[in-house]
Enzyme design. Sequence first.
Site: not given
Ligand code: ZN
Length: 387
Positions: A186, A205, A239-240, A267, A349
């Site tokens: 992603h 990520d 995706e998030e 991922d 994140h």
């Molecule tokens: Zn991810």
Amino acid sequence: MVSFSTLLSSLVVLESTASAFSVWDPLQRVLGLNDERLIVTSSDETPIVVSEWEKLGLKRRGVHFFDVTEHRSWFFSEDKPVVVPKYNYPTTVEHNQTVNQLITHIDKANLHDNLAHLSSFFSRYYKSDTGKESAEWLFRKLESIVDNSTHPIKVERFKHSWQQFSIIVTIEGSKYPDDIVVVGCHQDSTNLLFPTLMKAPGADDDGSGVTTNLEALRILVNSGFQPETTVQFHFYSAEEGGLLGSLDVFTDYKQKGRNVVAMLQQDMTGYVQKTLDNGVEEHVGVIDDYVNPELTDFVKLMIDSYLTIPWRETKCGYACSDHASALKNGYPSSFIIESDFQYTNPYIHSTSDTLDRLSFDHIAQFTRLVLGYTVELGFHKFKRVDV
Ligand SMILES: [Zn+2]
Ligand SMILES: *[C@@H]1O[C@H](CO)[C@@H](O)[C@H](O)[C@H]1NC(C)=O
Ligand SMILES: *[C@@H]1O[C@H](CO)[C@@H](O)[C@H](O)[C@H]1NC(C)=O
């Protein structure tokens, strides 16, 4: 920025203790986080109505989910595919020399430069302007890679109801074009404190997965790779947001009757520090829950054959990444990650998911895996073994 972040963190703490949720309504509206969404957080598929803001809260607590708002009629319908076909994946390697030759072309400087660019965007959040810009950059990058091909390779935008599009690269099969082998990752990133306001470099990520796949594609193209089955590289948006981009892609594939015979999601492929700090040998995490076991056995064979580090089985839970969207649509899928789940990157994140924390040797191992996977399956005659 520190005091601002601290303020936001306190708000997040307050959020979990606030008894009257309505206190947050005005703030949610100001930040554009008040949309009502329909999500599913477990395999019993109980629908739950939440706001965007509550979705963020769930993610902060490590809850994974599908956001099925745009696919509710299909998702809860009776005829949703429940049977995932079983295929005759190879049980021995047949292209050892070719793959080992390709592996010698992995260029760590290239991995570094691509990841540096990807993580330089303020955020690749799917509903942001910079998330659109990062998708445009990735699209042009892919076009420049396939430019070297001796035969046509398609690079296409797959549009969604939000700004950032997904991207699909197609190398059409010369013999079995209807059998589609997918490599996924992603392209979006997020900052779970406030995605619309704060920086989200998303180096691990999932900038690392994107970088892994860009490098494998570059090497395949420059080697004149012409598979017998169709090989696609997917770069999903959102995706998030709850696997939104991949859900759009795979429900569309299902509606069009496309035949995906294998889908491998990557991922997070770059962080290894916590593994080493715990005195554990560097390894690949192979997810063994909510995946197709037969394809996962083949992925283990690829690791044993083409990587210089071993694998460990690990769990990720329901709806953990985009492979779940493939499986939900009846397509066999697998998911690999940088390590056993307990040692994965704790900085994701956030503003701290940066490139300096990652290992390019580790990312190169996953590039090896993609080369093995695409070459071995690209010349495989697929047969269903369950009918
Ligand atoms: Zn991810
Ligand atoms: C694969 O190829 C490498 C060199 O290209 C060779 O050393 C190795 O023995 C081969 N392995 C198998 C299983 O054929
Ligand atoms: C395309 O091929 C040329 C000539 O071999 C090479 O110099 C260039 O780096 C290649 N481009 C990419 C994106 O790999």
